[in-house]
Design a protein around this motif. Structure first.
Motif, PDB file in Angstrom:
ATOM      1  N   GLY A 119      -2.401   4.150  12.220  1.00  0.00           N
ATOM      2  CA  GLY A 119      -1.958   2.859  12.745  1.00  0.00           C
ATOM      3  C   GLY A 119      -1.569   1.887  11.649  1.00  0.00           C
ATOM      4  O   GLY A 119      -0.530   1.211  11.734  1.00  0.00           O
ATOM      5  N   HIS A 120      -2.394   1.806  10.624  1.00  0.00           N
ATOM      6  CA  HIS A 120      -2.089   0.902   9.518  1.00  0.00           C
ATOM      7  C   HIS A 120      -0.850   1.357   8.748  1.00  0.00           C
ATOM      8  O   HIS A 120      -0.041   0.533   8.321  1.00  0.00           O
ATOM      9  CB  HIS A 120      -3.288   0.775   8.586  1.00  0.00           C
ATOM     10  N   PHE A 121      -0.715   2.661   8.588  1.00  0.00           N
ATOM     11  CA  PHE A 121       0.469   3.212   7.911  1.00  0.00           C
ATOM     12  C   PHE A 121       1.742   2.750   8.609  1.00  0.00           C
ATOM     13  O   PHE A 121       2.696   2.316   7.950  1.00  0.00           O
ATOM     14  CB  PHE A 121       0.378   4.741   7.891  1.00  0.00           C
ATOM     15  N   LEU A 122       1.759   2.816   9.910  1.00  0.00           N
ATOM     16  CA  LEU A 122       2.948   2.389  10.662  1.00  0.00           C
ATOM     17  C   LEU A 122       3.067   0.867  10.719  1.00  0.00           C
ATOM     18  O   LEU A 122       4.170   0.324  10.599  1.00  0.00           O
ATOM     19  CB  LEU A 122       2.909   2.967  12.075  1.00  0.00           C
ATOM     20  N   ALA A 123       1.953   0.178  10.894  1.00  0.00           N
ATOM     21  CA  ALA A 123       1.984  -1.278  11.047  1.00  0.00           C
ATOM     22  C   ALA A 123       2.430  -1.999   9.782  1.00  0.00           C
ATOM     23  O   ALA A 123       3.073  -3.058   9.866  1.00  0.00           O
ATOM     24  CB  ALA A 123       0.608  -1.777  11.471  1.00  0.00           C
ATOM     25  N   VAL A 162     -11.509   8.774   1.297  1.00  0.00           N
ATOM     26  CA  VAL A 162     -12.153   9.737   0.401  1.00  0.00           C
ATOM     27  C   VAL A 162     -13.389  10.332   1.090  1.00  0.00           C
ATOM     28  O   VAL A 162     -13.601  11.548   1.066  1.00  0.00           O
ATOM     29  CB  VAL A 162     -12.511   9.094  -0.961  1.00  0.00           C
ATOM     30  N   ALA A 163     -14.186   9.477   1.724  1.00  0.00           N
ATOM     31  CA  ALA A 163     -15.371   9.968   2.431  1.00  0.00           C
ATOM     32  C   ALA A 163     -14.970  10.909   3.572  1.00  0.00           C
ATOM     33  O   ALA A 163     -15.591  11.961   3.768  1.00  0.00           O
ATOM     34  CB  ALA A 163     -16.187   8.793   2.974  1.00  0.00           C
ATOM     35  N   GLY A 164     -13.933  10.553   4.309  1.00  0.00           N
ATOM     36  CA  GLY A 164     -13.455  11.419   5.388  1.00  0.00           C
ATOM     37  C   GLY A 164     -12.943  12.745   4.866  1.00  0.00           C
ATOM     38  O   GLY A 164     -13.185  13.805   5.469  1.00  0.00           O
ATOM     39  N   ALA A 165     -12.250  12.713   3.740  1.00  0.00           N
ATOM     40  CA  ALA A 165     -11.729  13.947   3.142  1.00  0.00           C
ATOM     41  C   ALA A 165     -12.878  14.832   2.654  1.00  0.00           C
ATOM     42  O   ALA A 165     -12.815  16.062   2.793  1.00  0.00           O
ATOM     43  CB  ALA A 165     -10.769  13.630   2.001  1.00  0.00           C
ATOM     44  N   VAL A 166     -13.920  14.236   2.110  1.00  0.00           N
ATOM     45  CA  VAL A 166     -15.095  15.015   1.687  1.00  0.00           C
ATOM     46  C   VAL A 166     -15.735  15.683   2.903  1.00  0.00           C
ATOM     47  O   VAL A 166     -16.082  16.874   2.858  1.00  0.00           O
ATOM     48  CB  VAL A 166     -16.123  14.125   0.945  1.00  0.00           C
ATOM     49  N   GLU A 182       2.409  -6.027  -0.800  1.00  0.00           N
ATOM     50  CA  GLU A 182       2.113  -7.048  -1.806  1.00  0.00           C
ATOM     51  C   GLU A 182       1.003  -7.998  -1.393  1.00  0.00           C
ATOM     52  O   GLU A 182       0.567  -8.813  -2.184  1.00  0.00           O
ATOM     53  CB  GLU A 182       3.381  -7.862  -2.103  1.00  0.00           C
ATOM     54  N   GLY A 183       0.544  -7.903  -0.171  1.00  0.00           N
ATOM     55  CA  GLY A 183      -0.452  -8.859   0.308  1.00  0.00           C
ATOM     56  C   GLY A 183      -1.541  -8.184   1.112  1.00  0.00           C
ATOM     57  O   GLY A 183      -2.289  -7.332   0.620  1.00  0.00           O
ATOM     58  N   THR A 184      -1.595  -8.553   2.379  1.00  0.00           N
ATOM     59  CA  THR A 184      -2.646  -8.072   3.273  1.00  0.00           C
ATOM     60  C   THR A 184      -2.631  -6.553   3.427  1.00  0.00           C
ATOM     61  O   THR A 184      -3.691  -5.931   3.503  1.00  0.00           O
ATOM     62  CB  THR A 184      -2.496  -8.734   4.656  1.00  0.00           C
ATOM     63  N   GLY A 185      -1.446  -5.965   3.475  1.00  0.00           N
ATOM     64  CA  GLY A 185      -1.341  -4.510   3.614  1.00  0.00           C
ATOM     65  C   GLY A 185      -2.023  -3.790   2.467  1.00  0.00           C
ATOM     66  O   GLY A 185      -2.765  -2.822   2.662  1.00  0.00           O
ATOM     67  N   ARG A 186      -1.784  -4.263   1.256  1.00  0.00           N
ATOM     68  CA  ARG A 186      -2.416  -3.640   0.083  1.00  0.00           C
ATOM     69  C   ARG A 186      -3.932  -3.836   0.115  1.00  0.00           C
ATOM     70  O   ARG A 186      -4.686  -2.917  -0.198  1.00  0.00           O
ATOM     71  CB  ARG A 186      -1.832  -4.226  -1.195  1.00  0.00           C
ATOM     72  N   ASP A 187      -4.365  -5.037   0.497  1.00  0.00           N
ATOM     73  CA  ASP A 187      -5.807  -5.295   0.579  1.00  0.00           C
ATOM     74  C   ASP A 187      -6.473  -4.365   1.596  1.00  0.00           C
ATOM     75  O   ASP A 187      -7.575  -3.863   1.360  1.00  0.00           O
ATOM     76  CB  ASP A 187      -6.068  -6.752   0.958  1.00  0.00           C
ATOM     77  N   ALA A 188      -5.808  -4.145   2.716  1.00  0.00           N
ATOM     78  CA  ALA A 188      -6.369  -3.241   3.732  1.00  0.00           C
ATOM     79  C   ALA A 188      -6.444  -1.811   3.195  1.00  0.00           C
ATOM     80  O   ALA A 188      -7.423  -1.100   3.446  1.00  0.00           O
ATOM     81  CB  ALA A 188      -5.531  -3.292   5.007  1.00  0.00           C
ATOM     82  N   TRP A 189      -5.412  -1.389   2.450  1.00  0.00           N
ATOM     83  CA  TRP A 189      -5.457  -0.034   1.881  1.00  0.00           C
ATOM     84  C   TRP A 189      -6.593   0.102   0.879  1.00  0.00           C
ATOM     85  O   TRP A 189      -7.209   1.166   0.768  1.00  0.00           O
ATOM     86  CB  TRP A 189      -4.132   0.343   1.226  1.00  0.00           C
ATOM     87  N   LEU A 190      -6.893  -0.954   0.145  1.00  0.00           N
ATOM     88  CA  LEU A 190      -8.008  -0.898  -0.807  1.00  0.00           C
ATOM     89  C   LEU A 190      -9.341  -0.705  -0.090  1.00  0.00           C
ATOM     90  O   LEU A 190     -10.279  -0.124  -0.654  1.00  0.00           O
ATOM     91  CB  LEU A 190      -8.037  -2.156  -1.677  1.00  0.00           C
ATOM     92  N   ILE A 191      -9.428  -1.163   1.157  1.00  0.00           N
ATOM     93  CA  ILE A 191     -10.626  -0.928   1.967  1.00  0.00           C
ATOM     94  C   ILE A 191     -10.588   0.477   2.549  1.00  0.00           C
ATOM     95  O   ILE A 191     -11.602   1.184   2.578  1.00  0.00           O
ATOM     96  CB  ILE A 191     -10.737  -1.987   3.081  1.00  0.00           C
ATOM     97  N   PHE A 192      -9.411   0.902   3.027  1.00  0.00           N
ATOM     98  CA  PHE A 192      -9.277   2.230   3.630  1.00  0.00           C
ATOM     99  C   PHE A 192      -9.494   3.363   2.618  1.00  0.00           C
ATOM    100  O   PHE A 192     -10.013   4.418   2.978  1.00  0.00           O
ATOM    101  CB  PHE A 192      -7.882   2.417   4.249  1.00  0.00           C
TER     102      PHE A 192
END
Length: 143
Positions: free
Chosen positions: A21-25, A49-53, A34-44
């Motif tokens: 959803g975030h990828f598309l949004a 990584v945990a999900g991939a593990v 450059e703003g909120t999108g990047r900040d959200a990715w830093l949280i995701f």
């Protein structure tokens, strides 16, 4: 054990929906990241990584159980699925770690946008498939 499998499955499914959803949004509210999108990715990113593990552990366990089963060693659907999932998950995990390290811990940043696109497209599919598989296994064990 079924409770742990259900919890992991729910985490993976929610993360898959969130990442996809975030990828598309981001195309609509922050296409240049450059703003909120990047900040959200830093949280995701650490959540991914945990999900991939978790997906890697599930894939490894599936392959281990298949190999321990002995019996017919011919090429089968289960053999292809177990091996394909394990090796794809391992490769995706390494790409995710490389890009995440390049974003989070290296100055100047050396991540690659196209690799992020590959990760953000394939990781939700992998997590959803793994989550559904865990839900089915948990249902079979408890019922």
């Amino acid at each position: 054990m079924p409770v742990l499998k259900r919890a992991a499955a729910v985490y993976m499914l929610l993360l898959a929906v969130g990442v996809a959803g975030h990828f598309l949004a981001t195309q609509f509210y922050d296409p240049m990241l450059e703003g909120t999108g990047r900040d959200a990715w830093l949280i995701f990113d650490p959540l991914m990584v945990a999900g991939a593990v978790m997906a890697l552990v599930v894939a490894f366990d599936r392959k281990r159980r298949l190999d321990a089963g002995g019996g017919d060693r011919s090429l089968s659907r289960e053999y292809l699925e177990a091996n394909g999932t394990l090796y794809f998950t391992a490769a995706l995990f390494l790409a995710l770690l490389w890009n995440w390290f390049g974003t989070q811990f290296v100055e100047p940043s050396n991540d690659m946008g196209l690799v992020w696109i590959l990760i953000d497209i394939t990781l939700p599919l992998l997590l959803a498939a793994t989550g559904i598989r865990l839900l089915r296994e948990a249902s079979a064990q408890s019922g």
